[in-house]
Design a protein around this motif. Structure first.
Motif, mmCIF file in Angstrom:
data_model
loop_
_atom_site.group_PDB
_atom_site.id
_atom_site.type_symbol
_atom_site.label_atom_id
_atom_site.label_comp_id
_atom_site.label_asym_id
_atom_site.label_seq_id
_atom_site.Cartn_x
_atom_site.Cartn_y
_atom_site.Cartn_z
ATOM 1 N N GLY A 164 0.839 -1.299 -0.163
ATOM 2 C CA GLY A 164 0.165 -0.033 0.045
ATOM 3 C C GLY A 164 0.794 1.305 0.050
ATOM 4 N N GLY A 165 2.208 1.230 0.014
ATOM 5 C CA GLY A 165 2.946 2.405 -0.025
ATOM 6 C C GLY A 165 3.090 3.179 1.463
ATOM 7 N N ARG A 166 2.695 2.330 2.441
ATOM 8 C CA ARG A 166 2.579 3.336 3.864
ATOM 9 C C ARG A 166 4.106 3.335 4.398
ATOM 10 N NH1 ARG A 166 -1.836 0.085 7.020
ATOM 11 N NH2 ARG A 166 -0.579 -1.958 5.740
ATOM 12 N N ILE A 167 4.236 4.314 5.001
ATOM 13 C CA ILE A 167 5.651 4.603 5.680
ATOM 14 C C ILE A 167 5.608 3.915 7.181
ATOM 15 C CG2 ILE A 167 7.170 6.172 6.689
ATOM 16 C CD1 ILE A 167 5.941 8.220 4.477
ATOM 17 N N HIS A 168 6.358 3.283 7.220
ATOM 18 C CA HIS A 168 6.607 2.299 8.544
ATOM 19 C C HIS A 168 7.715 3.061 9.462
ATOM 20 C CE1 HIS A 168 4.118 -1.418 7.874
ATOM 21 N NE2 HIS A 168 4.057 -0.632 6.964
ATOM 22 N N THR A 169 7.705 3.219 10.748
ATOM 23 C CA THR A 169 8.609 3.539 11.479
ATOM 24 C C THR A 169 8.983 2.335 12.324
ATOM 25 O OG1 THR A 169 7.549 5.739 11.832
ATOM 26 C CG2 THR A 169 9.267 5.082 13.587
ATOM 27 N N SER A 170 10.400 2.103 12.206
ATOM 28 C CA SER A 170 11.287 1.105 12.965
ATOM 29 C C SER A 170 12.191 1.780 13.547
ATOM 30 C CB SER A 170 11.685 0.038 11.996
ATOM 31 O OG SER A 170 10.607 -0.429 11.161
ATOM 32 N N ALA A 171 12.970 0.827 14.578
ATOM 33 C CA ALA A 171 14.186 1.348 15.325
ATOM 34 C C ALA A 171 15.187 0.472 15.646
ATOM 35 C CB ALA A 171 13.764 1.870 16.710
ATOM 36 N N ALA A 172 16.422 0.864 15.687
ATOM 37 C CA ALA A 172 17.512 -0.051 16.146
ATOM 38 C C ALA A 172 18.383 0.808 17.365
ATOM 39 C CB ALA A 172 18.280 -0.387 14.773
ATOM 40 N N THR A 173 18.903 -0.090 18.272
ATOM 41 C CA THR A 173 19.821 0.617 19.310
ATOM 42 C C THR A 173 21.225 0.212 18.902
ATOM 43 O OG1 THR A 173 17.988 0.050 20.810
ATOM 44 C CG2 THR A 173 20.307 0.622 21.649
ATOM 45 N N VAL A 174 21.841 1.541 19.083
ATOM 46 C CA VAL A 174 23.369 1.362 18.859
ATOM 47 C C VAL A 174 24.008 1.641 20.258
ATOM 48 C CG1 VAL A 174 25.324 2.455 17.636
ATOM 49 C CG2 VAL A 174 23.489 2.167 16.552
ATOM 50 N N ALA A 175 25.289 0.635 20.447
ATOM 51 C CA ALA A 175 26.035 0.931 21.719
ATOM 52 C C ALA A 175 27.551 0.905 21.244
ATOM 53 C CB ALA A 175 25.689 -0.085 22.843
ATOM 54 N N VAL A 176 28.196 2.036 21.569
ATOM 55 C CA VAL A 176 29.614 2.296 21.189
ATOM 56 C C VAL A 176 30.245 2.063 22.607
ATOM 57 C CG1 VAL A 176 31.674 3.101 19.994
ATOM 58 C CG2 VAL A 176 29.192 3.249 19.105
ATOM 59 N N LEU A 177 31.049 1.101 22.700
ATOM 60 C CA LEU A 177 31.920 0.741 24.131
ATOM 61 C C LEU A 177 33.525 0.809 23.770
ATOM 62 C CD1 LEU A 177 30.196 -2.487 25.205
ATOM 63 C CD2 LEU A 177 29.205 -0.180 25.467
ATOM 64 N N PRO A 178 34.176 1.618 24.537
ATOM 65 C CA PRO A 178 35.668 1.449 24.729
ATOM 66 C C PRO A 178 36.311 0.285 24.831
ATOM 67 C CG PRO A 178 34.952 2.803 26.694
ATOM 68 C CD PRO A 178 33.702 2.293 26.051
ATOM 69 N N GLU A 179 37.093 -0.148 23.958
ATOM 70 C CA GLU A 179 37.812 -1.411 24.231
ATOM 71 C C GLU A 179 38.521 -1.497 25.545
ATOM 72 O OE1 GLU A 179 38.720 -4.207 20.810
ATOM 73 O OE2 GLU A 179 40.549 -4.043 21.562
ATOM 74 N N ALA A 180 38.576 -2.199 26.483
ATOM 75 C CA ALA A 180 39.506 -2.195 27.735
ATOM 76 C C ALA A 180 40.535 -2.931 27.702
ATOM 77 C CB ALA A 180 38.565 -2.663 28.920
ATOM 78 N N GLU A 181 41.462 -2.728 28.078
ATOM 79 C CA GLU A 181 42.832 -3.391 28.187
ATOM 80 C C GLU A 181 42.935 -4.327 29.447
ATOM 81 O OE1 GLU A 181 45.962 -1.012 27.254
ATOM 82 O OE2 GLU A 181 44.950 -0.116 25.658
ATOM 83 N N ASP A 182 43.800 -5.091 29.799
ATOM 84 C CA ASP A 182 43.897 -5.841 31.091
ATOM 85 C C ASP A 182 44.231 -4.771 32.116
ATOM 86 O OD1 ASP A 182 43.484 -8.286 29.757
ATOM 87 O OD2 ASP A 182 45.618 -8.700 29.424
ATOM 88 N N VAL A 183 44.900 -3.664 31.817
ATOM 89 C CA VAL A 183 44.920 -2.789 33.113
ATOM 90 C C VAL A 183 44.071 -1.952 33.423
ATOM 91 C CG1 VAL A 183 47.586 -2.484 32.310
ATOM 92 C CG2 VAL A 183 45.938 -1.091 31.427
ATOM 93 N N ASP A 184 42.925 -2.043 32.543
ATOM 94 C CA ASP A 184 41.771 -1.137 33.029
ATOM 95 C C ASP A 184 40.683 -2.141 33.604
ATOM 96 O OD1 ASP A 184 42.513 0.944 31.266
ATOM 97 O OD2 ASP A 184 41.785 -0.033 29.442
ATOM 98 N N ILE A 185 40.632 -3.258 33.165
ATOM 99 C CA ILE A 185 39.671 -4.290 34.172
ATOM 100 C C ILE A 185 40.316 -5.575 34.358
ATOM 101 C CG2 ILE A 185 37.555 -5.582 33.648
ATOM 102 C CD1 ILE A 185 36.916 -2.908 34.335
#
Length: 356
Positions: A193-214
């Protein structure tokens, strides 16, 4: 602390480090840390010196102007120089202030990128895949390495969820404002029918940790192996190469099945786990430090709707800074520089306002 006191503090520390490094009697670990700090301070010191030179030149030009009352030609030259230097000084001071802002210790780190389909069924899964490809293309434009770590496909080309490791120069600094809910408005291919749909996605950006950090204790982990699966539940190999790790104290679960080697998948899963634990630690510190962060660009609230991709109008709108770009196709091809630069500038402006 005033700007002048800050400038003096930086110059004194730079001079102190230079003397210590030249002495040559520093133990290797301390030498590495001092070398990095000295290197990080170099551009700030250069900017301070440029500011001080401009200030000294302005004083000289003003003195010359006062002395040339009877020399019209000299007075004109002095006036032009005074005007030019007065225009330069605010920009030079701004550059120094920005460079003196407290630096996020994670800015130079690599990043773990997670994209998950949200509301919208199959269309949300297709949009999640579009976003992951967008970030992969942006990474290529930056000369970064992009490696998928785990993908859970929908079976029609979409992603229920996907995780990637991005490594290179200042990855987290450029991508950290991408965390949040991304919304898409378009007509699905299956919509007759040509109707516009609204959808969503979640993005997460995490800093990569080293052994000294965690530090992760082996006794806190439950590690399971299982057979990797592809879209629609099809077995893609016949060995238990996929790895799932549960960090029992926090309840955090990570998994990796993209590689054929169980050892490699375990290594990648541990990288993901350390990043999640490090991110959790950073979020807790942020909450303790300031309740005002909620109103700022870098709040990191992943339930916040941050951006809309409107296909019928060919536009992308970032709601945090009210920026709309009419080049949706180019943005999805990885042309994110204008958005990212604008978000970084707004964050700098807010932090400078907080300091003043």
């Amino acid at each position: 602390m005033s700007l002048e006191e800050n400038l003096k503090r930086v110059q004194d520390r730079h001079e102190e480090l230079g003397a210590l490094l030249s002495a040559g009697n520093v133990v290797p670990d301390a030498f590495r840390k001092m070398s990095k700090e000295y290197s990080d301070l170099n551009p700030i010191v250069q900017a301070i010196e440029a500011l001080e030179t401009a200030r000294a030149s302005l004083k000289e030009a003003q003195a010359l102007l006062a002395e040339s009352a009877n020399d019209a030609e000299m007075r004109e030259l002095a006036q032009a120089e005074v005007q030019d230097l007065k225009e330069q000084l605010p920009e030079l001071e701004h550059q120094v202030q920005v460079m003196l802002l407290p630096k996020d210790e994670a800015d130079d780190k690599n990043a773990i990128l997670e994209v998950r389909a949200g509301t919208g069924g199959d269309e949300a899964g297709l949009f999640a895949a579009d976003l992951m490809r967008m970030y992969q293309r942006f990474a290529e434009r930056q000369g970064w390495k992009f490696e998928l770590m785990d993908v859970n496909e929908t079976g029609i080309g979409g992603y229920k969820e996907a995780t990637a490791e991005i490594s290179g120069r200042a990855v987290f600094a450029k991508l950290k404002f991408e965390s949040g809910v991304h919304r898409v408005q378009r007509v699905p291919e299956t919509e007759s029918g040509g109707r516009i749909h609204t959808s969503a996605a979640t993005v997460a950006v995490l800093p990569e940790a080293e052994d000294v950090d965690i530090q992760v204790r082996t006794e806190d982990l439950r590690i399971d192996t299982y057979r990797a699966q592809g879209a629609g539940g099809q077995h893609v190999n016949t060995t238990d190469s996929a790895v799932r790790i549960v960090h029992e104290p926090s309840g955090i679960v990570v998994q990796c099945q993209d590689g054929r080697s169980q050892h490699k998948n375990k290594e990648k899963a541990m990288t993901m786990l350390r990043a999640k634990l490090y991110d959790h630690q950073r979020q807790e510190l942020d909450r303790e430090r300031s309740a005002s962060r909620k109103g700022q660009v870098g709040s990191g609230d992943r339930s916040e709707r941050i951006r809309t991709y409107n296909f019928p109008q060919g536009r992308v709108t970032d709601h945090r800074i009210n920026l709309t770009l009419h080049k949706l196709d180019r943005v999805l091809e990885g042309e994110l520089e204008e958005l990212i630069d604008a978000l970084s500038f707004e964050d700098q402006a807010q932090r400078l306002a907080d300091l003043s």
